[in-house]
Design a protein around this motif. Structure first.
Motif, PDB file in Angstrom:
ATOM      1  N   TYR A  96     -10.420  14.457 -17.083  1.00 16.23           N
ATOM      2  CA  TYR A  96     -10.217  13.007 -17.028  1.00 16.23           C
ATOM      3  C   TYR A  96      -9.642  12.564 -18.371  1.00 16.23           C
ATOM      4  O   TYR A  96     -10.237  12.762 -19.426  1.00 16.23           O
ATOM      5  N   TYR A  97      -8.434  11.990 -18.304  1.00 17.05           N
ATOM      6  CA  TYR A  97      -7.726  11.558 -19.506  1.00 17.05           C
ATOM      7  C   TYR A  97      -7.834  10.041 -19.707  1.00 17.05           C
ATOM      8  O   TYR A  97      -7.946   9.288 -18.725  1.00 17.05           O
ATOM      9  N   ILE A  98      -7.704   9.603 -20.938  1.00 17.47           N
ATOM     10  CA  ILE A  98      -7.278   8.230 -21.200  1.00 17.47           C
ATOM     11  C   ILE A  98      -5.767   8.243 -21.035  1.00 17.47           C
ATOM     12  O   ILE A  98      -5.064   8.952 -21.744  1.00 17.47           O
ATOM     13  N   HIS A  99      -5.253   7.489 -20.071  1.00 16.15           N
ATOM     14  CA  HIS A  99      -3.848   7.577 -19.682  1.00 16.15           C
ATOM     15  C   HIS A  99      -2.909   7.168 -20.824  1.00 16.15           C
ATOM     16  O   HIS A  99      -1.928   7.849 -21.111  1.00 16.15           O
ATOM     17  N   PHE A 100      -3.203   6.038 -21.449  1.00  8.08           N
ATOM     18  CA  PHE A 100      -2.445   5.559 -22.615  1.00  8.08           C
ATOM     19  C   PHE A 100      -3.416   4.948 -23.613  1.00  8.08           C
ATOM     20  O   PHE A 100      -4.433   4.365 -23.218  1.00  8.08           O
ATOM     21  N   PRO A 101      -3.115   5.028 -24.900  1.00  9.99           N
ATOM     22  CA  PRO A 101      -3.971   4.384 -25.902  1.00  9.99           C
ATOM     23  C   PRO A 101      -3.665   2.884 -25.995  1.00  9.99           C
ATOM     24  O   PRO A 101      -3.418   2.347 -27.083  1.00  9.99           O
ATOM     25  N   ILE A 102      -3.650   2.242 -24.836  1.00  8.19           N
ATOM     26  CA  ILE A 102      -3.287   0.826 -24.737  1.00  8.19           C
ATOM     27  C   ILE A 102      -4.340   0.124 -23.892  1.00  8.19           C
ATOM     28  O   ILE A 102      -4.597   0.548 -22.754  1.00  8.19           O
ATOM     29  N   ALA A 103      -4.947  -0.926 -24.408  1.00  9.10           N
ATOM     30  CA  ALA A 103      -5.968  -1.661 -23.662  1.00  9.10           C
ATOM     31  C   ALA A 103      -5.385  -2.962 -23.125  1.00  9.10           C
ATOM     32  O   ALA A 103      -5.186  -3.924 -23.861  1.00  9.10           O
ATOM     33  N   PHE A 104      -5.098  -2.976 -21.825  1.00  8.15           N
ATOM     34  CA  PHE A 104      -4.672  -4.204 -21.157  1.00  8.15           C
ATOM     35  C   PHE A 104      -5.889  -5.058 -20.817  1.00  8.15           C
ATOM     36  O   PHE A 104      -7.022  -4.567 -20.750  1.00  8.15           O
TER      37      PHE A 104
END
Length: 307
Positions: A96-104
């Protein structure tokens, strides 16, 4: 983890279950998916049928999913994971990945599910001030419960990785990045491998992954399949340009997740390790690097069909 898996991005829902089933039959054991791909229910159906038919045991498969940007807040991490687990109809997820280091900004599933960049205000992006380490600690708790076997990160830069490693209790085992002959990121790869993190490459065929999305740079840089260097190497080894690009990656210890829905391509992509490139050939392909990133979040608003 298998060095070659099947990427599930952009596989239409009406054929996903059959593609997954066929891929298992051919020999694939890793399936790289994500909530944002919108086909996890169908992935689960294909897996379930293959297991029921005796093609494979669950423990022989590596099933992958990813946390999308709207769910970075610790209060929402488990919601997103639970949705993927339910859609896949599994008891655990292998990677399980964090898809992008971006928090929407958080948007409930019923408003945006399954896919899209929607942040609650049309095409406008809105963000949440959530440090990566807070998202990571929420994932560590799920891993403690045994529902995630391996944690990874995706699309992270070196400085973000270094910061995460300083605070993580469970270190990320994998980094998934855009990696192809036009975007090689050698310093990032050297750093994460030295830190004991395995690298997984996506979009190994470069612009070929983005043709159907009308990406403006596809025609400008030219197809890797038609690149004179790649074609020449392919002819020398009596293989396809796609196999050359895959072998150029896996020969350097980097895993690949090429996407295809055609059985003949599924097989040639999987079985591409029957030859080795010479040091000179590796250098010739390395010389194609122009540091061009197709999957650039800075441009998402300019390519609305991207994700």
């Amino acid at each position: 983890m298998p060095l070659v898996g099947l990427g599930l991005w952009k596989i239409p829902t009406d054929i996903t279950a059959q593609v997954v089933y066929d891929a298992i039959k051919i020999g694939y054991r890793l399936f790289d998916g994500a909530t944002e791909y919108g086909n996890e229910k169908q992935v689960g159906q294909g897996v379930k049928k293959a297991i029921a038919d005796g093609l494979v045991k669950r423990e022989e498969l590596t099933i992958v999913s990813k946390l999308w940007n709207n769910f970075h807040h610790p209060d929402n991490v488990k919601k997103a994971f639970a949705r993927s687990l339910s859609d896949l109809d599994l008891e655990y997820i292998d990677i399980y990945y964090i898809h992008f280091p971006i928090a929407f900004k958080f948007v409930p599933f019923e408003e945006r599910y399954p896919t899209g960049l929607y942040c609650g205000d049309g095409d406008n992006f809105h963000y949440e001030d959530v440090p990566i380490i807070e998202t990571w600690r929420a994932l560590e708790k799920i891993a403690d419960e045994g529902k995630i076997k391996t944690l990874g990160i995706s699309n992270f830069t070196g400085s973000l990785i270094q910061d995460l490693l300083r605070g993580a209790r469970i270190k990320p085992s994998l980094l998934q990045i855009e990696h192809h002959a036009y975007l090689q990121q050698p310093r990032l790869i050297e750093y994460v491998q030295s830190a004991g993190i395995n690298v997984v490459a996506y979009s190994t065929f470069g612009p070929a992954s983005f043709i159907e999305l009308n990406h403006p740079k596809v025609k400008e840089v030219g197809a890797l399949f038609e690149n004179a260097t790649v074609v020449e190497v392919a002819k020398k080894h009596n293989v396809t340009p796609a196999q050359v690009l895959l072998r150029w990656t896996t020969q350097r210890g980097i895993a690949v997740i090429p996407k295809s829905s055609k059985p003949e391509r599924l097989e040639t992509n999987l079985k591409h390790e029957h030859f080795d490139l010479s040091e000179e050939e590796l250098k010739q392909i390395a010389a194609l690097d122009i540091s061009y990133r197709f999957n650039d979040p800075w441009n998402w608003d300019k390519i609305p069909t991207f994700v």
